[in-house]
Structures are given as structure tokens and as C-alpha cells.
Motif scaffolding. Structure first.
Motif, PDB file in Angstrom:
ATOM      1  N   ARG A  16       0.831  -1.187   0.000  1.00 35.61           N
ATOM      2  CA  ARG A  16       0.000   0.000   0.000  1.00 35.61           C
ATOM      3  C   ARG A  16       0.875   1.250   0.000  1.00 35.61           C
ATOM      4  O   ARG A  16       1.811   1.370   0.795  1.00 35.61           O
ATOM      5  CB  ARG A  16      -0.911  -0.001   1.228  1.00 35.61           C
ATOM      6  CG  ARG A  16      -1.864   1.177   1.280  1.00 35.61           C
ATOM      7  CD  ARG A  16      -2.759   1.062   2.516  1.00 35.61           C
ATOM      8  NE  ARG A  16      -3.629   2.215   2.620  1.00 35.61           N
ATOM      9  CZ  ARG A  16      -4.784   2.338   1.972  1.00 35.61           C
ATOM     10  NH1 ARG A  16      -5.188   1.346   1.187  1.00 35.61           N
ATOM     11  NH2 ARG A  16      -5.527   3.407   2.097  1.00 35.61           N
ATOM     12  N   ALA A  17       0.561   2.187  -0.878  1.00 33.54           N
ATOM     13  CA  ALA A  17       1.361   3.403  -0.987  1.00 33.54           C
ATOM     14  C   ALA A  17       0.879   4.449   0.001  1.00 33.54           C
ATOM     15  O   ALA A  17      -0.321   4.652   0.179  1.00 33.54           O
ATOM     16  CB  ALA A  17       1.283   3.960  -2.411  1.00 33.54           C
ATOM     17  N   SER A  18       1.809   5.112   0.652  1.00 32.33           N
ATOM     18  CA  SER A  18       1.470   6.182   1.582  1.00 32.33           C
ATOM     19  C   SER A  18       1.275   7.485   0.818  1.00 32.33           C
ATOM     20  O   SER A  18       1.604   7.594  -0.366  1.00 32.33           O
ATOM     21  CB  SER A  18       2.594   6.358   2.605  1.00 32.33           C
ATOM     22  OG  SER A  18       3.778   6.808   1.966  1.00 32.33           O
ATOM     23  N   VAL A  23       2.954  11.658  -3.206  1.00 23.83           N
ATOM     24  CA  VAL A  23       3.469  13.009  -3.481  1.00 23.83           C
ATOM     25  C   VAL A  23       4.806  12.918  -4.201  1.00 23.83           C
ATOM     26  O   VAL A  23       5.075  13.661  -5.152  1.00 23.83           O
ATOM     27  CB  VAL A  23       3.604  13.812  -2.172  1.00 23.83           C
ATOM     28  CG1 VAL A  23       4.345  15.120  -2.423  1.00 23.83           C
ATOM     29  CG2 VAL A  23       2.229  14.101  -1.587  1.00 23.83           C
ATOM     30  N   ARG A  24       5.653  11.995  -3.767  1.00 26.34           N
ATOM     31  CA  ARG A  24       6.939  11.803  -4.443  1.00 26.34           C
ATOM     32  C   ARG A  24       6.722  11.357  -5.888  1.00 26.34           C
ATOM     33  O   ARG A  24       7.434  11.795  -6.797  1.00 26.34           O
ATOM     34  CB  ARG A  24       7.782  10.765  -3.698  1.00 26.34           C
ATOM     35  CG  ARG A  24       8.407  11.269  -2.406  1.00 26.34           C
ATOM     36  CD  ARG A  24       9.212  10.162  -1.735  1.00 26.34           C
ATOM     37  NE  ARG A  24       9.900  10.620  -0.556  1.00 26.34           N
ATOM     38  CZ  ARG A  24      11.106  11.175  -0.527  1.00 26.34           C
ATOM     39  NH1 ARG A  24      11.758  11.325  -1.671  1.00 26.34           N
ATOM     40  NH2 ARG A  24      11.668  11.568   0.589  1.00 26.34           N
ATOM     41  N   PHE A  25       5.746  10.492  -6.095  1.00 26.85           N
ATOM     42  CA  PHE A  25       5.435  10.033  -7.447  1.00 26.85           C
ATOM     43  C   PHE A  25       4.997  11.217  -8.307  1.00 26.85           C
ATOM     44  O   PHE A  25       5.457  11.371  -9.448  1.00 26.85           O
ATOM     45  CB  PHE A  25       4.329   8.978  -7.389  1.00 26.85           C
ATOM     46  CG  PHE A  25       3.993   8.352  -8.712  1.00 26.85           C
ATOM     47  CD1 PHE A  25       4.534   7.121  -9.074  1.00 26.85           C
ATOM     48  CD2 PHE A  25       3.139   8.974  -9.616  1.00 26.85           C
ATOM     49  CE1 PHE A  25       4.232   6.533 -10.294  1.00 26.85           C
ATOM     50  CE2 PHE A  25       2.829   8.398 -10.832  1.00 26.85           C
ATOM     51  CZ  PHE A  25       3.373   7.177 -11.182  1.00 26.85           C
ATOM     52  N   ALA A  26       4.100  12.054  -7.789  1.00 29.99           N
ATOM     53  CA  ALA A  26       3.590  13.194  -8.550  1.00 29.99           C
ATOM     54  C   ALA A  26       4.698  14.176  -8.906  1.00 29.99           C
ATOM     55  O   ALA A  26       4.848  14.579 -10.063  1.00 29.99           O
ATOM     56  CB  ALA A  26       2.484  13.896  -7.763  1.00 29.99           C
ATOM     57  N   TRP A  40       7.051   2.715  -7.742  1.00 31.29           N
ATOM     58  CA  TRP A  40       6.531   2.800  -9.106  1.00 31.29           C
ATOM     59  C   TRP A  40       5.590   1.607  -9.305  1.00 31.29           C
ATOM     60  O   TRP A  40       5.941   0.582  -9.876  1.00 31.29           O
ATOM     61  CB  TRP A  40       7.669   2.793 -10.130  1.00 31.29           C
ATOM     62  CG  TRP A  40       7.195   2.995 -11.543  1.00 31.29           C
ATOM     63  CD1 TRP A  40       6.763   2.035 -12.415  1.00 31.29           C
ATOM     64  CD2 TRP A  40       7.093   4.224 -12.252  1.00 31.29           C
ATOM     65  NE1 TRP A  40       6.384   2.594 -13.611  1.00 31.29           N
ATOM     66  CE2 TRP A  40       6.592   3.949 -13.544  1.00 31.29           C
ATOM     67  CE3 TRP A  40       7.376   5.549 -11.921  1.00 31.29           C
ATOM     68  CZ2 TRP A  40       6.369   4.931 -14.504  1.00 31.29           C
ATOM     69  CZ3 TRP A  40       7.155   6.527 -12.883  1.00 31.29           C
ATOM     70  CH2 TRP A  40       6.661   6.212 -14.158  1.00 31.29           C
ATOM     71  N   ASP A  41       4.402   1.715  -8.760  1.00 33.49           N
ATOM     72  CA  ASP A  41       3.412   0.660  -8.873  1.00 33.49           C
ATOM     73  C   ASP A  41       2.027   1.296  -8.871  1.00 33.49           C
ATOM     74  O   ASP A  41       1.888   2.514  -8.786  1.00 33.49           O
ATOM     75  CB  ASP A  41       3.569  -0.370  -7.748  1.00 33.49           C
ATOM     76  CG  ASP A  41       3.561   0.266  -6.359  1.00 33.49           C
ATOM     77  OD1 ASP A  41       3.125   1.431  -6.237  1.00 33.49           O
ATOM     78  OD2 ASP A  41       3.984  -0.390  -5.393  1.00 33.49           O
ATOM     79  N   ARG A  42       0.996   0.472  -8.976  1.00 35.82           N
ATOM     80  CA  ARG A  42      -0.366   0.988  -9.087  1.00 35.82           C
ATOM     81  C   ARG A  42      -0.808   1.766  -7.853  1.00 35.82           C
ATOM     82  O   ARG A  42      -1.411   2.841  -7.984  1.00 35.82           O
ATOM     83  CB  ARG A  42      -1.337  -0.152  -9.369  1.00 35.82           C
ATOM     84  CG  ARG A  42      -1.128  -0.815 -10.710  1.00 35.82           C
ATOM     85  CD  ARG A  42      -1.455   0.096 -11.866  1.00 35.82           C
ATOM     86  NE  ARG A  42      -2.891   0.218 -12.079  1.00 35.82           N
ATOM     87  CZ  ARG A  42      -3.429   0.922 -13.057  1.00 35.82           C
ATOM     88  NH1 ARG A  42      -2.676   1.587 -13.903  1.00 35.82           N
ATOM     89  NH2 ARG A  42      -4.737   0.975 -13.199  1.00 35.82           N
ATOM     90  N   PRO A  43      -0.549   1.295  -6.633  1.00 35.68           N
ATOM     91  CA  PRO A  43      -0.946   2.103  -5.476  1.00 35.68           C
ATOM     92  C   PRO A  43      -0.286   3.485  -5.465  1.00 35.68           C
ATOM     93  O   PRO A  43      -0.934   4.485  -5.166  1.00 35.68           O
ATOM     94  CB  PRO A  43      -0.499   1.250  -4.287  1.00 35.68           C
ATOM     95  CG  PRO A  43      -0.510  -0.148  -4.801  1.00 35.68           C
ATOM     96  CD  PRO A  43      -0.039  -0.037  -6.223  1.00 35.68           C
ATOM     97  N   ALA A  44       1.009   3.543  -5.802  1.00 32.17           N
ATOM     98  CA  ALA A  44       1.694   4.835  -5.834  1.00 32.17           C
ATOM     99  C   ALA A  44       1.157   5.705  -6.953  1.00 32.17           C
ATOM    100  O   ALA A  44       0.998   6.919  -6.794  1.00 32.17           O
ATOM    101  CB  ALA A  44       3.202   4.616  -6.010  1.00 32.17           C
TER     102      ALA A  44
END
Length: 273
Positions: A16-18, A23-26, A40-44
Motif C-alpha cells: 500500500r502506498a502512503s 506526493v513523491r510520485f507526482a 513505481w506501482d499501481r498504489p503509488a
């Protein structure tokens, strides 16, 4: 130009992505601001694309600073607008503009989906891309110059709103049901990742904040800013549907094109007031 959105980092452990991961992904995928992508996955991707307008807020604030400073130092609205428009391009390494040009080439190629996608992956920009890029930048600068002429506060608000709306268009393009055109890249990572209820909630929040931010300028101005967001999202949605029909899904280039289309439309509506 090559779609650099399609070069993801190594895939981190699943789970599960926090909010921090999102925010880091965005920021890591949509800006050049220092933000190390931890997942780098669907939850993120789901959380990250829901946070995309936050990345737009940062870009918009940074873009507004040099324009406002130039106006306060005696520079003209046109100069301030030209410098302001250059900042988001620098903060995205020009990838959104590159995506706009590549998408225009793909749409204008009149070739089947697979061949059109290959056109978009080529390193050069074709005539459709050049013309589209030229007119998009001209409209952005001209529209922003008109807004800056009404005062630096109005101009700064327009810059921030356009940047946030551009990323909101990406959030909506990542909603459930939107397919990816390729099995790899940003398009495959985020396509269909954001639930409809989340996309609707983020859109409602942006609309409310746009009205609230413009309220000190008067009710008509608040209504105009809301209208600018809605018009921008409509333009992006029309382009999105065209791209999904044409390419059988979305790519990183399409996301860049949607962002530039939304930003341009928002500035154009604000310039008409």
C-alpha cells in the motif's frame, strides 16, 4: 522528440502506498523538483495522480515569481508573460510541450494506431507538432500578457490556476476506465488508476479553491476562474477522448498534451474578462 515519460525507474517493493509515496510520485514524474520516487506501482500511481494538482501548485507558484518581479521592476506585461511561460517548460524539462507536439504528429499522421504511436516515439518533431507547439505558446503568452495587464495579482493567480488545472486534467485522464495505449511507460502505470470518486473529489476541491482564491477580486472574477477551470477540463476531455479513439489508449505524450491544452484554455478564458 522521444517520449521521456516512458522511462520509469526500477519497480520498488509492492504494498500500500502512503501519501508521501504518492506526493513523491507526482513531483518525481511531473516536475524536475527534487523528489526521489520511492515506488513505481499501481498504489503509488493512484495516490500520485490524485496529488498531481499539488505538483501544479508548486510549478505555478514558482512560475509566477519572475513574472511578478518583472512587473514590479517596471517590465511590461508581454515580457513578464514570456518569462512566466518559460518557467513551467523548464520545470518539466519541456516534456509536456514535447508531448503536445508528439500527440499532434500522431493525430495528424492519419495512420493506424500502432503506426501513429511509432510516429510519436520518433526523436524528431513533424509539421503538425511544430505548428501546434507554436500556436499553443503564442496563445499562452498573449493571454497571460492580457491578464498581467490587469495587475500582477490577477496575473499571478492566473498562472497558478493554469498550472493546477493542467495537472488536474492529468488526474482525470488517469481515472478508471481509461486504457493505456502501450504496455509500458507512464501511460501504462497510471491509466485507470484513479477511482472515479477520488477524481471527482479532487476536481471539486480545485473548483472550490479557485473560487475562494479569486473571491477577493469580486464575485464575477470568482465565477470566471471557476469557468476557466471547467472550460480547460472540457477541452482536455475532448482531446482525451479523441486520443483514446485514435491511439486506443493514452501514453505519456498524451498526458503532456492534455496538460498544455488545459493550461492554454484556462489562460484564454481568464484573458477574456
Amino acid at each position: 522528440m522521444t517520449d521521456s515519460f516512458d522511462d520509469p525507474p526500477p519497480t520498488p517493493p509492492p504494498g500500500r502506498a502512503s501519501l508521501r509515496d504518492g506526493v513523491r510520485f507526482a513531483f518525481g514524474t511531473l516536475t524536475v523538483l527534487p523528489a526521489r520516487i520511492t515506488r513505481w506501482d499501481r498504489p503509488a500511481a493512484r495516490t500520485g495522480m490524485a496529488c498531481a494538482p499539488l505538483a501544479g501548485l508548486a510549478v505555478g507558484l514558482l512560475a509566477a515569481v519572475p513574472g511578478v518581479l518583472l512587473l514590479l521592476l517596471g517590465g511590461g506585461p508581454l515580457l513578464a508573460a514570456a518569462v512566466t511561460v518559460a518557467v513551467p517548460a523548464a520545470l518539466t524539462r519541456g516534456l509536456h510541450l514535447d508531448g503536445l507536439a508528439d500527440t499532434a504528429d500522431g493525430l495528424g499522421s492519419a495512420k493506424p494506431a500502432g503506426e501513429a504511436l511509432r510516429v510519436m516515439k520518433q526523436s524528431d518533431i513533424g509539421p503538425f507538432g511544430v505548428v501546434t507547439l507554436l500556436f499553443a505558446l503564442l496563445v499562452q503568452v498573449a493571454a497571460l500578457a492580457e491578464v498581467y495587464a490587469g495587475g500582477w495579482g490577477r496575473g499571478a493567480l492566473a498562472v497558478v490556476l493554469a498550472a493546477v488545472t493542467a495537472r488536474l486534467a492529468m488526474t482525470l485522464a488517469s481515472r478508471a476506465g481509461v486504457p493505456a495505449a502501450r504496455p509500458e511507460g507512464l501511460g501504462a502505470a497510471v491509466a485507470g488508476a484513479v477511482p472515479h470518486r477520488v477524481a471527482a473529489a479532487v476536481t471539486a476541491l480545485v473548483l472550490a479553491l479557485a473560487a475562494l482564491a479569486a473571491l477577493p477580486l469580486g464575485l464575477p472574477s470568482a465565477a470566471q476562474h471557476v469557468a476557466a477551470v471547467l472550460a480547460a477540463l472540457l477541452a482536455a476531455e475532448l482531446l482525451l477522448r479523441r486520443c483514446v479513439r485514435r491511439f486506443e489508449g493514452v501514453t505519456g505524450d498524451v498526458f503532456g498534451a492534455l496538460a498544455e491544452t488545459a493550461a492554454t484554455t484556462a489562460l484564454l478564458v481568464l484573458a477574456l474578462g
